[in-house]
Design a protein around this motif. Structure first.
Motif, short mmCIF file in Angstrom:
data_model
loop_
_atom_site.label_atom_id
_atom_site.label_comp_id
_atom_site.label_asym_id
_atom_site.label_seq_id
_atom_site.Cartn_x
_atom_site.Cartn_y
_atom_site.Cartn_z
N VAL A 33 66.71 34.40 44.99
CA VAL A 33 65.50 34.71 44.23
C VAL A 33 64.50 35.46 45.12
N LEU A 34 64.36 35.02 46.37
CA LEU A 34 63.47 35.72 47.30
C LEU A 34 63.92 37.17 47.49
N GLY A 35 65.22 37.37 47.62
CA GLY A 35 65.74 38.73 47.75
C GLY A 35 65.45 39.58 46.53
N SER A 38 61.67 40.30 46.35
CA SER A 38 61.33 41.23 47.44
C SER A 38 61.76 42.64 47.08
N TYR A 39 62.97 42.77 46.53
CA TYR A 39 63.45 44.07 46.10
C TYR A 39 62.53 44.67 45.04
N LEU A 40 62.15 43.86 44.06
CA LEU A 40 61.26 44.34 43.01
C LEU A 40 59.91 44.76 43.57
N LEU A 52 55.79 36.02 46.45
CA LEU A 52 56.57 36.28 47.67
C LEU A 52 56.30 35.23 48.74
N HIS A 53 55.04 34.88 48.92
CA HIS A 53 54.68 33.87 49.91
C HIS A 53 55.26 32.51 49.54
N ALA A 54 55.16 32.15 48.27
CA ALA A 54 55.67 30.85 47.82
C ALA A 54 57.19 30.76 47.98
#
Length: 98
Positions: A33-35, A38-40, A52-54
């Motif tokens: 999910v982070l990836g 981040s991509y978006l 993003l921070h969470a």
């Protein structure tokens, strides 16, 4: 996700091995999910920086939990086998010819 995190805690309390697998799975899913977010974000889509921070924080916490469970499982395994078993594999000094 909170219910899954709580379930992982209960499973870990009952079975260290199963808890380790759940922590690894949750870490991997959080990393995916982070990836994605981040991509978006990099692609210019509207993504809150708080998200993003969470996700970075959650992913880091689950990595630490997983590594901690791995460390505990290895430590408990060595306590069960004990240091005497590793000493038995070493040749004794009294059997050497001088």
């Amino acid at each position: 996700m909170g219910a899954v995190y709580l379930a992982a805690g209960v499973v870990t309390w009952r079975s260290l091995g199963s808890g380790k697998h759940m922590a690894a799975t949750i870490f991997a899913l959080n990393l995916v999910v982070l990836g994605i977010i981040s991509y978006l974000y990099v692609a210019g889509e509207v993504v809150a920086t708080d998200s993003l921070h969470a996700m970075t924080f959650r992913t880091s916490v689950w990595l630490v939990l997983f590594l901690g469970l791995v460390w505990i499982s290895r430590r408990s395994r060595s306590l069960v086998t004990g240091p005497a078993s590793s000493l038995a594999l070493q040749p004794s000094t009294s059997s050497r010819l001088v």
